[in-house]
Design a protein around this motif. Structure first.
Motif, PDB file in Angstrom:
ATOM      1  N   VAL A   1       0.884  -1.141   0.081  1.00 46.23           N
ATOM      2  CA  VAL A   1      -0.071   0.205   0.042  1.00 46.23           C
ATOM      3  C   VAL A   1       0.948   1.233   0.083  1.00 46.23           C
ATOM      4  CG1 VAL A   1      -1.727   1.421   1.355  1.00 46.23           C
ATOM      5  CG2 VAL A   1      -1.893  -1.137   1.055  1.00 46.23           C
ATOM      6  N   THR A   2       0.726   2.373  -0.879  1.00 45.50           N
ATOM      7  CA  THR A   2       1.145   3.428  -0.974  1.00 45.50           C
ATOM      8  C   THR A   2      -0.003   4.458  -0.421  1.00 45.50           C
ATOM      9  OG1 THR A   2       2.749   2.850  -2.721  1.00 45.50           O
ATOM     10  CG2 THR A   2       2.299   5.051  -2.099  1.00 45.50           C
ATOM     11  N   VAL A   3       0.530   5.295   0.538  1.00 41.45           N
ATOM     12  CA  VAL A   3      -0.576   6.367   0.852  1.00 41.45           C
ATOM     13  C   VAL A   3      -0.120   7.647   0.279  1.00 41.45           C
ATOM     14  CG1 VAL A   3      -1.645   7.355   2.951  1.00 41.45           C
ATOM     15  CG2 VAL A   3      -0.916   5.088   3.194  1.00 41.45           C
ATOM     16  N   VAL A   4      -1.104   8.324  -0.305  1.00 40.43           N
ATOM     17  CA  VAL A   4      -0.817   9.725  -0.796  1.00 40.43           C
ATOM     18  C   VAL A   4      -1.770  10.632   0.087  1.00 40.43           C
ATOM     19  CG1 VAL A   4      -0.410  11.217  -2.754  1.00 40.43           C
ATOM     20  CG2 VAL A   4      -0.254   8.662  -2.944  1.00 40.43           C
ATOM     21  N   ALA A   5      -1.114  11.599   0.655  1.00 37.70           N
ATOM     22  CA  ALA A   5      -2.080  12.668   1.558  1.00 37.70           C
ATOM     23  C   ALA A   5      -1.471  13.855   1.644  1.00 37.70           C
ATOM     24  CB  ALA A   5      -2.655  11.921   2.813  1.00 37.70           C
ATOM     25  N   ARG A   6      -2.394  14.949   2.034  1.00 37.74           N
ATOM     26  CA  ARG A   6      -1.770  16.229   2.128  1.00 37.74           C
ATOM     27  C   ARG A   6      -0.971  16.227   3.435  1.00 37.74           C
ATOM     28  NH1 ARG A   6      -7.044  19.780   1.487  1.00 37.74           N
ATOM     29  NH2 ARG A   6      -7.777  18.242   2.756  1.00 37.74           N
ATOM     30  N   ARG A   7      -1.537  15.789   4.387  1.00 43.35           N
ATOM     31  CA  ARG A   7      -1.002  15.855   5.586  1.00 43.35           C
ATOM     32  C   ARG A   7      -0.159  14.727   6.224  1.00 43.35           C
ATOM     33  NH1 ARG A   7      -5.561  16.910   9.696  1.00 43.35           N
ATOM     34  NH2 ARG A   7      -6.558  15.132   8.451  1.00 43.35           N
ATOM     35  N   PRO A   8       1.195  14.968   6.624  1.00 41.88           N
ATOM     36  CA  PRO A   8       2.062  13.624   6.827  1.00 41.88           C
ATOM     37  C   PRO A   8       1.804  13.081   7.990  1.00 41.88           C
ATOM     38  CG  PRO A   8       3.356  15.890   6.330  1.00 41.88           C
ATOM     39  CD  PRO A   8       1.899  16.234   6.458  1.00 41.88           C
ATOM     40  N   GLY A   9       1.053  13.463   9.066  1.00 41.21           N
ATOM     41  CA  GLY A   9       0.871  12.623  10.235  1.00 41.21           C
ATOM     42  C   GLY A   9      -0.030  11.968   9.951  1.00 41.21           C
ATOM     43  N   PRO A  10      -1.559  12.064   9.406  1.00 45.17           N
ATOM     44  CA  PRO A  10      -2.648  11.166   9.185  1.00 45.17           C
ATOM     45  C   PRO A  10      -2.023  10.119   7.950  1.00 45.17           C
ATOM     46  CG  PRO A  10      -3.327  13.385   9.258  1.00 45.17           C
ATOM     47  CD  PRO A  10      -2.047  13.334   9.234  1.00 45.17           C
ATOM     48  N   ALA A  11      -1.222  10.567   6.872  1.00 44.73           N
ATOM     49  CA  ALA A  11      -0.572   9.509   5.969  1.00 44.73           C
ATOM     50  C   ALA A  11       0.013   8.607   6.707  1.00 44.73           C
ATOM     51  CB  ALA A  11       0.027  10.508   5.052  1.00 44.73           C
ATOM     52  N   ALA A  12       1.067   9.056   7.644  1.00 47.53           N
ATOM     53  CA  ALA A  12       1.759   7.820   8.220  1.00 47.53           C
ATOM     54  C   ALA A  12       1.083   7.161   9.152  1.00 47.53           C
ATOM     55  CB  ALA A  12       2.942   8.845   9.215  1.00 47.53           C
ATOM     56  N   GLU A  13       0.114   7.704   9.627  1.00 53.29           N
ATOM     57  CA  GLU A  13      -0.876   6.813  10.625  1.00 53.29           C
ATOM     58  C   GLU A  13      -1.743   5.756   9.773  1.00 53.29           C
ATOM     59  OE1 GLU A  13      -4.777   7.296  13.510  1.00 53.29           O
ATOM     60  OE2 GLU A  13      -3.757   9.005  12.904  1.00 53.29           O
ATOM     61  N   LEU A  14      -1.990   5.972   8.588  1.00 54.84           N
ATOM     62  CA  LEU A  14      -2.607   5.012   7.873  1.00 54.84           C
ATOM     63  C   LEU A  14      -1.522   3.929   7.087  1.00 54.84           C
ATOM     64  CD1 LEU A  14      -5.044   4.054   6.065  1.00 54.84           C
ATOM     65  CD2 LEU A  14      -4.771   5.689   4.276  1.00 54.84           C
ATOM     66  N   ALA A  15      -0.463   4.437   7.030  1.00 65.00           N
ATOM     67  CA  ALA A  15       0.589   3.597   6.752  1.00 65.00           C
ATOM     68  C   ALA A  15       0.766   2.541   7.615  1.00 65.00           C
ATOM     69  CB  ALA A  15       2.003   4.077   6.212  1.00 65.00           C
ATOM     70  N   ARG A  16       0.903   2.943   9.028  1.00 57.55           N
ATOM     71  CA  ARG A  16       1.097   2.107   9.992  1.00 57.55           C
ATOM     72  C   ARG A  16      -0.019   1.249  10.110  1.00 57.55           C
ATOM     73  NH1 ARG A  16       3.180   6.779  12.561  1.00 57.55           N
ATOM     74  NH2 ARG A  16       1.257   7.219  13.350  1.00 57.55           N
ATOM     75  N   PHE A  17      -1.468   1.722   9.933  1.00 54.15           N
ATOM     76  CA  PHE A  17      -2.561   0.781  10.171  1.00 54.15           C
ATOM     77  C   PHE A  17      -2.294  -0.443   8.953  1.00 54.15           C
ATOM     78  CE2 PHE A  17      -6.587  -0.117   7.938  1.00 54.15           C
ATOM     79  CZ  PHE A  17      -7.256  -0.630   9.211  1.00 54.15           C
ATOM     80  N   ALA A  18      -2.020   0.045   7.772  1.00 56.02           N
ATOM     81  CA  ALA A  18      -1.883  -0.951   6.597  1.00 56.02           C
ATOM     82  C   ALA A  18      -0.661  -2.059   7.155  1.00 56.02           C
ATOM     83  CB  ALA A  18      -1.387  -0.261   5.446  1.00 56.02           C
ATOM     84  N   ALA A  19       0.335  -1.530   7.484  1.00 63.18           N
ATOM     85  CA  ALA A  19       1.437  -2.394   7.939  1.00 63.18           C
ATOM     86  C   ALA A  19       1.145  -3.275   9.191  1.00 63.18           C
ATOM     87  CB  ALA A  19       2.835  -1.591   8.457  1.00 63.18           C
TER      88      ALA A  19
END
Length: 322
Positions: A155-173
């Motif tokens: 999964v690659t997350v593309v989002a405007r805000r780094p914090g929420p993007a990183a949180e979603l990446a952690r969820f996927a991981a």
């Protein structure tokens, strides 16, 4: 109507316990049972100072229901959900109230389930790389729902805000996927792209999307907002929930001038009436329809009463939604 259902009164708020696969199956069942998506009741939208109020009625088989939803764009900045509301489930033959459900939670479940139902038919059988635009509640739901129906690995997350993007990446991981935060150019190596944002202009260059990829755009229901560009719409085989709805609300297609004759509806896709092409991208544009909320709410109601009866085969209160 179930025996005595009309006299049993309204239940307390019915908790949503269905998983994404169960929601996908409820939607699929409604379509396989012959639901005419082109003639479902229209959604009413009323502008209000805080945003928009939506009224979404539907009737399928033994049930009817209505969702009253609010779309409040300023809410996230105050730590509140952008989508609010309640769902009232009714007995179909008598229209007696049966249960209340959290409208926002229902939307958060059924929208990814609709996308997953479409992508299960549109994506390649070995689809491994998902690129998701957005990092709000719908993005989390879509990662989980798409993973439930496709053999995702990355999964690659593309989002405007780094914090929420990183949180979603952690969820996927956390669910075993290789996850990272990236930029819009990631679509060039995607098998599946899901756009679930509040954007009003295209998120990426549609020329980058591989011919073998499937794209879902779910973020808007307004004729003057879009997440994908005319380049992608022009290249892609087009799928919608219903042509009648797309012509009113699907800005991604309307702003690109996509002919209605090119659009295949979800019923045609699910029932096998459409040939899916893999020599070009496949684009599924959804805006949300009331029948979807009802199908999932009714499935939850039936599941609750099967649980109460202690039987996996139903009870006097349980009935099909289709």
């Amino acid at each position: 109507m179930n025996e005595g259902a009309a006299n049993e009164g309204l239940e307390p708020t019915l908790e949503l316990t269905l998983d994404h696969l169960a929601a996908v199956e409820a939607l699929e069942r409604a379509l396989l049972d012959g639901l005419d998506v082109e003639h479902c009741p229209q959604r009413s939208a009323v502008p209000v100072p805080a945003g928009e109020l939506l009224l979404m009625p539907a009737a399928i088989g033994g049930f009817a229901g209505v969702k009253v939803a609010g779309v409040a764009p300023a809410n996230p900045a105050a730590g509140l959900p952008r989508i609010t509301g309640s769902y009232l489930l009714l007995d179909g033959p008598t229209l007696q109230p049966l249960a209340l459900l959290d409208g926002a939670a229902l939307t958060a479940l059924r929208t990814p389930a609709v996308t997953a139902l479409a992508l299960r038919a549109l994506a390649g059988p070995d689809a491994a790389h998902l690129v998701v635009f957005g990092a709000g509640p719908q993005a989390f739901g879509h990662v989980a729902a798409v993973r439930a129906v496709l053999p995702l690995e990355r999964v690659t997350v593309v989002a405007r805000r780094p914090g929420p993007a990183a949180e979603l990446a952690r969820f996927a991981a956390s669910s075993g996927l290789d996850a990272a935060v990236g930029g819009p150019e990631a679509v060039a190596k995607a098998d599946v792209v899901v756009c679930c944002t509040t954007a009003r202009t295209p998120l990426f260059d549609g020329r980058l999307v591989p011919d073998g990829a499937a794209v879902a755009a779910v973020g808007s229901h307004e004729p003057d907002a879009r997440e994908v560009d005319a380049e992608l719409v022009g290249r892609a085989q087009l799928f919608v929930e219903a042509r009648a709805v797309a012509r009113r609300e699907a800005g991604d297609l309307l702003m690109a001038g996509a002919a209605e004759e090119r659009q295949i509806n979800l019923s045609e896709l699910v029932t096998g009436g459409a040939v899916v092409r893999h020599d070009r991208p496949r684009l599924f544009k959804s805006v949300g329809m009331a029948w979807q909320d009802l199908a999932v709410a009714a499935a939850q109601y039936d599941a609750r009463h099967r649980s109460r009866s202690g039987s996996g085969t139903g009870s006097g209160r349980s009935r099909s939604a289709t």
